[in-house]
Write a protein that holds these residues in place. Structure first.
Motif: not given
Length: 145
Positions: A17-18, A32-34, A119-120, A138-141
Motif C-alpha cells: 500500500a502507498f 502518496p501513490g508511489h 506503473w512499474i 518505481v511503482i506508482t499509480e
C-alpha cells in the motif's frame, strides 16, 4: 541470486500500500501513490575517476536492461520514458506530480510498464557526478505527465 532478489523486491513493492504522507526507510522512499526502491547502489566517485564511473554506469544500465528483459517476458515490451522534459518543465516553474518531479532530477529515463493499474519502472539514477549510481524500481499509480 541478485536478479532473484530484485524481482522479489519489485513484486513486493507492487503489492504494498502507498502511504498517506512521504516517508523514507533505508532503500525505500514512498509517498502518496508511489514507491521508489533502490535495488543496488555503487560506490561514490571522485573527479579523477571518470573512466571508472563510465564502466559502472554501463554495468548498471546492463543490470537494468537484464531485469527489463525478464519483466518483458511477464508484461510485454516496456516503453522508454525520458524524464528530461519533466525536468525542463520543473525548471520553467511548472508543477509536476511525484514521483516524476523527484525522479527527473537524477534519472534520465525509465523502462516503464502498465500493470494492474500501476506503473512499474526501472531506471539508473545518479544525484551528482561524485555520488553513486543507483538501480531504481518505481511503482506508482500516478500517470506520467
Amino acid at each position: 541470486m541478485t536478479t532473484t532478489r530484485h524481482l522479489a523486491t519489485i513484486d513486493l513493492l507492487r503489492t504494498r500500500a502507498f502511504p498517506a504522507r512521504p516517508e523514507a526507510s533505508g532503500p525505500l522512499d514512498s509517498g502518496p501513490g508511489h514507491h521508489i526502491g533502490t535495488l543496488a547502489t555503487s560506490e561514490d566517485f571522485w573527479e579523477d575517476e571518470d573512466n571508472r564511473s563510465l564502466l559502472v554506469l554501463e554495468r548498471y544500465e546492463a543490470d537494468r536492461d537484464g531485469l527489463a528483459a525478464l519483466l518483458t517476458v511477464r508484461w510485454g515490451p516496456p516503453r522508454t520514458l525520458s524524464l528530461w522534459y519533466v525536468l525542463e518543465r520543473l525548471i520553467d516553474d511548472e508543477e509536476m506530480p511525484e514521483p516524476w518531479a523527484a525522479l527527473s532530477c537524477h534519472t534520465p529515463d525509465l523502462r516503464l510498464w502498465r500493470v494492474d493499474g500501476r506503473w512499474i519502472g526501472l531506471g539508473v539514477s545518479q544525484h551528482d557526478k561524485e555520488l553513486p549510481y543507483e538501480l531504481l524500481a518505481v511503482i506508482t499509480e500516478v500517470d506520467p505527465p
